[in-house]
Design a protein around this motif. Structure first.
Motif, PDB file in Angstrom:
ATOM      1  N   ARG A 134      34.886  20.956  64.350  1.00 22.42           N
ATOM      2  CA  ARG A 134      35.417  21.686  63.197  1.00 22.42           C
ATOM      3  C   ARG A 134      34.867  23.096  63.157  1.00 22.42           C
ATOM      4  NH1 ARG A 134      34.582  16.985  58.598  1.00 22.42           N
ATOM      5  NH2 ARG A 134      36.252  15.575  59.382  1.00 22.42           N
ATOM      6  N   LYS A 135      33.552  23.202  63.402  1.00 21.23           N
ATOM      7  CA  LYS A 135      32.958  24.541  63.403  1.00 21.23           C
ATOM      8  C   LYS A 135      33.553  25.401  64.508  1.00 21.23           C
ATOM      9  CE  LYS A 135      28.472  23.231  61.466  1.00 21.23           C
ATOM     10  NZ  LYS A 135      27.023  23.102  61.748  1.00 21.23           N
ATOM     11  N   HIS A 136      33.782  24.783  65.704  1.00 21.13           N
ATOM     12  CA  HIS A 136      34.356  25.549  66.809  1.00 21.13           C
ATOM     13  C   HIS A 136      35.770  26.031  66.464  1.00 21.13           C
ATOM     14  CE1 HIS A 136      34.787  26.889  70.907  1.00 21.13           C
ATOM     15  NE2 HIS A 136      35.938  26.145  71.032  1.00 21.13           N
ATOM     16  N   LYS A 137      36.560  25.113  65.921  1.00 17.30           N
ATOM     17  CA  LYS A 137      37.927  25.478  65.522  1.00 17.30           C
ATOM     18  C   LYS A 137      37.904  26.576  64.467  1.00 17.30           C
ATOM     19  CE  LYS A 137      40.068  21.016  66.539  1.00 17.30           C
ATOM     20  NZ  LYS A 137      40.730  19.827  65.964  1.00 17.30           N
ATOM     21  N   SER A 138      37.051  26.374  63.482  1.00 20.04           N
ATOM     22  CA  SER A 138      36.996  27.403  62.445  1.00 20.04           C
ATOM     23  C   SER A 138      36.538  28.727  63.024  1.00 20.04           C
ATOM     24  CB  SER A 138      36.044  26.958  61.325  1.00 20.04           C
ATOM     25  OG  SER A 138      34.715  26.801  61.835  1.00 20.04           O
ATOM     26  N   GLY A 139      35.642  28.686  64.028  1.00 24.42           N
ATOM     27  CA  GLY A 139      35.185  29.935  64.661  1.00 24.42           C
ATOM     28  C   GLY A 139      36.310  30.590  65.443  1.00 24.42           C
ATOM     29  N   GLU A 140      37.097  29.759  66.160  1.00 24.71           N
ATOM     30  CA  GLU A 140      38.226  30.335  66.899  1.00 24.71           C
ATOM     31  C   GLU A 140      39.233  30.966  65.963  1.00 24.71           C
ATOM     32  OE1 GLU A 140      39.740  27.188  69.202  1.00 24.71           O
ATOM     33  OE2 GLU A 140      38.164  27.290  70.742  1.00 24.71           O
ATOM     34  N   GLU A 141      39.514  30.243  64.862  1.00 28.08           N
ATOM     35  CA  GLU A 141      40.455  30.804  63.892  1.00 28.08           C
ATOM     36  C   GLU A 141      39.939  32.122  63.331  1.00 28.08           C
ATOM     37  OE1 GLU A 141      41.063  27.857  60.996  1.00 28.08           O
ATOM     38  OE2 GLU A 141      42.324  26.576  62.265  1.00 28.08           O
ATOM     39  N   LYS A 142      38.648  32.178  63.052  1.00 26.94           N
ATOM     40  CA  LYS A 142      38.079  33.423  62.533  1.00 26.94           C
ATOM     41  C   LYS A 142      38.182  34.536  63.560  1.00 26.94           C
ATOM     42  CE  LYS A 142      34.737  31.332  59.369  1.00 26.94           C
ATOM     43  NZ  LYS A 142      33.305  31.123  59.078  1.00 26.94           N
ATOM     44  N   ASN A 143      37.943  34.161  64.854  1.00 29.83           N
ATOM     45  CA  ASN A 143      38.059  35.193  65.901  1.00 29.83           C
ATOM     46  C   ASN A 143      39.487  35.704  66.015  1.00 29.83           C
ATOM     47  OD1 ASN A 143      35.342  35.100  66.586  1.00 29.83           O
ATOM     48  ND2 ASN A 143      35.644  33.335  67.964  1.00 29.83           N
ATOM     49  N   ARG A 144      40.423  34.772  65.954  1.00 33.25           N
ATOM     50  CA  ARG A 144      41.828  35.176  66.004  1.00 33.25           C
ATOM     51  C   ARG A 144      42.181  36.101  64.853  1.00 33.25           C
ATOM     52  NH1 ARG A 144      44.519  29.263  67.301  1.00 33.25           N
ATOM     53  NH2 ARG A 144      43.687  29.064  69.456  1.00 33.25           N
ATOM     54  N   LYS A 145      41.736  35.709  63.671  1.00 33.12           N
ATOM     55  CA  LYS A 145      42.017  36.563  62.501  1.00 33.12           C
ATOM     56  C   LYS A 145      41.400  37.938  62.682  1.00 33.12           C
ATOM     57  CE  LYS A 145      42.422  32.823  59.107  1.00 33.12           C
ATOM     58  NZ  LYS A 145      41.831  32.223  57.884  1.00 33.12           N
ATOM     59  N   ARG A 146      40.167  37.957  63.215  1.00 40.76           N
ATOM     60  CA  ARG A 146      39.524  39.251  63.439  1.00 40.76           C
ATOM     61  C   ARG A 146      40.305  40.094  64.453  1.00 40.76           C
ATOM     62  NH1 ARG A 146      33.222  37.274  64.031  1.00 40.76           N
ATOM     63  NH2 ARG A 146      32.912  36.721  61.809  1.00 40.76           N
ATOM     64  N   GLU A 147      40.761  39.410  65.539  1.00 43.71           N
ATOM     65  CA  GLU A 147      41.533  40.161  66.540  1.00 43.71           C
ATOM     66  C   GLU A 147      42.831  40.692  65.960  1.00 43.71           C
ATOM     67  OE1 GLU A 147      41.981  37.478  69.757  1.00 43.71           O
ATOM     68  OE2 GLU A 147      39.898  37.688  70.468  1.00 43.71           O
ATOM     69  N   ARG A 148      43.476  39.860  65.180  1.00 43.67           N
ATOM     70  CA  ARG A 148      44.714  40.308  64.534  1.00 43.67           C
ATOM     71  C   ARG A 148      44.450  41.507  63.636  1.00 43.67           C
ATOM     72  NH1 ARG A 148      47.096  34.413  62.622  1.00 43.67           N
ATOM     73  NH2 ARG A 148      47.559  33.632  64.746  1.00 43.67           N
ATOM     74  N   SER A 149      43.377  41.373  62.862  1.00 41.45           N
ATOM     75  CA  SER A 149      43.083  42.499  61.959  1.00 41.45           C
ATOM     76  C   SER A 149      42.741  43.749  62.758  1.00 41.45           C
ATOM     77  CB  SER A 149      41.917  42.120  61.030  1.00 41.45           C
ATOM     78  OG  SER A 149      40.750  41.874  61.803  1.00 41.45           O
ATOM     79  N   HIS A 150      42.026  43.585  63.903  1.00 39.85           N
ATOM     80  CA  HIS A 150      41.699  44.747  64.728  1.00 39.85           C
ATOM     81  C   HIS A 150      42.947  45.355  65.343  1.00 39.85           C
ATOM     82  CE1 HIS A 150      37.369  44.696  64.422  1.00 39.85           C
ATOM     83  NE2 HIS A 150      37.292  43.389  64.820  1.00 39.85           N
ATOM     84  N   SER A 151      43.834  44.454  65.805  1.00 41.66           N
ATOM     85  CA  SER A 151      45.086  44.975  66.409  1.00 41.66           C
ATOM     86  C   SER A 151      45.925  45.723  65.375  1.00 41.66           C
ATOM     87  CB  SER A 151      45.887  43.805  67.016  1.00 41.66           C
ATOM     88  OG  SER A 151      46.251  42.897  65.995  1.00 41.66           O
ATOM     89  N   ARG A 152      45.969  45.171  64.166  1.00 38.08           N
ATOM     90  CA  ARG A 152      46.716  45.854  63.109  1.00 38.08           C
ATOM     91  C   ARG A 152      46.113  47.210  62.820  1.00 38.08           C
ATOM     92  NH1 ARG A 152      47.411  40.806  58.872  1.00 38.08           N
ATOM     93  NH2 ARG A 152      48.940  39.590  60.151  1.00 38.08           N
ATOM     94  N   GLU A 153      44.801  47.234  62.760  1.00 39.37           N
ATOM     95  CA  GLU A 153      44.154  48.522  62.485  1.00 39.37           C
ATOM     96  C   GLU A 153      44.422  49.512  63.603  1.00 39.37           C
ATOM     97  OE1 GLU A 153      40.081  47.627  61.942  1.00 39.37           O
ATOM     98  OE2 GLU A 153      40.308  46.797  59.911  1.00 39.37           O
ATOM     99  N   ARG A 154      44.405  49.015  64.849  1.00 39.35           N
ATOM    100  CA  ARG A 154      44.709  49.904  65.965  1.00 39.35           C
ATOM    101  C   ARG A 154      46.140  50.447  65.892  1.00 39.35           C
ATOM    102  NH1 ARG A 154      42.096  46.103  70.729  1.00 39.35           N
ATOM    103  NH2 ARG A 154      39.899  46.472  70.158  1.00 39.35           N
ATOM    104  N   ASP A 155      47.081  49.538  65.602  1.00 39.82           N
ATOM    105  CA  ASP A 155      48.477  49.975  65.476  1.00 39.82           C
ATOM    106  C   ASP A 155      48.600  51.025  64.390  1.00 39.82           C
ATOM    107  OD1 ASP A 155      49.126  48.212  67.462  1.00 39.82           O
ATOM    108  OD2 ASP A 155      49.658  46.571  66.067  1.00 39.82           O
ATOM    109  N   ARG A 156      47.912  50.775  63.280  1.00 39.61           N
ATOM    110  CA  ARG A 156      47.961  51.744  62.185  1.00 39.61           C
ATOM    111  C   ARG A 156      47.386  53.085  62.627  1.00 39.61           C
ATOM    112  NH1 ARG A 156      45.809  47.905  57.239  1.00 39.61           N
ATOM    113  NH2 ARG A 156      47.680  46.556  57.117  1.00 39.61           N
ATOM    114  N   GLU A 157      46.308  53.015  63.384  1.00 43.03           N
ATOM    115  CA  GLU A 157      45.712  54.280  63.854  1.00 43.03           C
ATOM    116  C   GLU A 157      46.658  55.019  64.796  1.00 43.03           C
ATOM    117  OE1 GLU A 157      42.031  53.198  65.576  1.00 43.03           O
ATOM    118  OE2 GLU A 157      40.976  52.887  63.632  1.00 43.03           O
TER     119      GLU A 157
END
Length: 459
Positions: A396-419
């Motif tokens: 569960r912790k691993h899955k939750s960590g992967e989901e958090k990483n994915r969310k972080r990557e998505r947020s980073h990609s969005r920020e990059r696109d915005r930039e």
């Protein structure tokens, strides 16, 4: 009532002593306590005789009459009212400290004279009085308590050889002359169970020197023949007139003195008389003594009875102890037999109990083995369950960590696109600005060329 005219005309006292002005008599020491012992003063102030009877006396002559009829000694305590036997230390009547008692009428009247604030003339009337030596004694005692020590020898000088006798002890037994009493006042600090005010050492040395230089004169005794000779009335009057302080013994009280006024005054007074109170106090003390004697007798009787009872008890205990020993021997024998029988029974019982215990041990061992096995299986299952739960939690912790990483990557990609979009917009805006500037410059150049052409054309 005492008359001041019945006083001795003496040359030694008629002259005013130096340091005394007029009729005013100075006081020395404490002006409230008269330098009395605190124990005596408290008993005087609390005595009913002083508070009730002497309170009604307001004049000097009434107090002198009271001295004449009431005073018969010069001791501070009444006879039998103060017991110091068996007491030691500060409670043994030493140096004016004691348990107290019934204060004497002499000291009550002495303090009453102090409250009247006597003048020099009145004090002279006391010490030269002819009716009673106790009136004179209280006057001399008043001088000893209230006058400066340096003036005492001047007051007493003319009376040191006075041969008038008085009994100063309560109940009698201590007869002395006035001169002997005054010499004791000057040379001794103690007076029965109280103390006079202390005399400074230099003044005391001077007094002692004068006493040594002036030894006491002993008057010659009259023979029986001279005493038996009759005295003519004229010569008797001359002898009275030529009377000096160094006179022969006189009776304590004059038989010619009228007592009607004093009896009338005693009838008018309210409250119990001092004599009745003294008798009551003595009766009370006698009863207390009788009660103490009775208590002592009862205690002795109780002690004797208790001793007899103790002896009887001891004898009974001895007889009982003999019978008890016999009984104890019998009991010991019976107990020994019982013990042997019990041992046999216990031996048989022990064998049976050992067998039962061995059986119980075997059954308990089997049950213990079963319990151990069950406990081991339970521990194993619990460990497995814990491991599985831990693996699940890790997944569960691993899955939750992967989901958090994915969310972080998505947020980073969005920020990059915005930039990137912001950069593109900024580039487009800058290009449009450059174009507008270039157009403006070109337009300006064109306008300048057109103006030049026009100017050339005009030329």
């Amino acid at each position: 009532m005492a008359n001041v005219g019945n006083q001795l005309p003496t040359q030694a006292v008629s002259k005013p002593a130096p340091g005394k002005h007029g009729n005013v008599l100075p006081l020395w020491g404490n002006e409230k306590t008269m330098n009395l012992n605190p124990m005596i003063l408290t008993n005087v102030l609390s005595s009913p005789y002083f508070k009730v009877q002497l309170y009604e006396l307001k004049t000097y002559h009434e107090v002198v009459d009271e001295i004449y009829f009431k005073v018969n000694h010069a001791e501070p305590w009444e006879k039998g009212s103060r017991k110091t036997a068996g007491q030691t230390g500060m409670c043994g009547g030493v140096r004016g400290v004691g348990t107290g008692g019934i204060v004497s009428t002499a000291f009550c009247l002495l303090y009453k004279l102090f409250t009247l604030k006597l003048t020099r003339k009145q004090l002279m009337g006391l010490i030269t009085h002819t009716d009673s030596p106790y009136i004179r004694a209280l006057g001399f005692m008043y001088i000893r308590y209230t006058q400066p020590p340096a003036d005492l020898i001047e007051w007493y000088d003319g009376f040191l050889d006075d041969e008038e006798e008085l009994d100063v002890k309560a109940g009698g037994g201590c007869v002395m002359t006035v001169g002997e009493m005054l010499r004791s006042f000057l040379t001794k600090l103690e007076w029965f169970s109280t103390l006079f005010p202390r005399i400074p050492v230099p003044v005391q040395k001077i007094i002692d020197q004068q006493m040594k230089a002036r030894p006491r004169k002993i008057a010659p005794k009259e023979t029986p023949e001279e005493e038996a000779q009759p005295v003519e009335p004229g010569r008797q009057g001359e002898r009275r007139q030529s009377r000096t302080p160094r006179r022969s013994p006189s009776p304590r009280r004059s038989p010619k003195r009228s007592r009607s006024r004093s009896h009338h005054r005693e009838k008018e007074r309210h409250g119990p008389s001092f004599d009745r109170e003294l008798e009551r106090e003595r009766d009370r003390q006698r009863k207390e003594g009788r009660d103490r004697d009775r208590d002592r007798g009862d205690r002795e009787r109780r002690r004797s009875r208790s001793a007899d009872r103790n002896q009887e008890r001891r004898e009974r205990r001895r007889s009982r102890s003999g019978s008890r020993e016999r009984r104890n021997e019998r009991r010991e024998r019976d107990v020994g037999d019982d013990r042997s029988k019990k041992k046999d029974r216990d031996h048989h019982k022990d064998r049976g109990t050992e067998r039962e215990r061995s059986r119980d041990k075997k059954s308990r061992g089997e049950t213990d083995d079963r319990r151990h096995k069950e406990d081991r299986e339970r521990h194993r299952e619990e460990r497995k369950a814990k491991r599985s739960s831990r693996s699940r939690s890790k997944e569960r912790k691993h899955k939750s960590g992967e989901e958090k990483n994915r969310k972080r990557e998505r947020s980073h990609s969005r920020e990059r696109d915005r930039e990137k979009e912001g950069e593109q917009r900024s580039h487009k805006h800058s290009r449009s600005k450059e174009r507008s500037l270039h157009q403006r410059e070109s337009n300006n150049d064109h306008s300048k060329h057109s103006e030049r052409r026009r100017s050339h054309s005009t030329e």
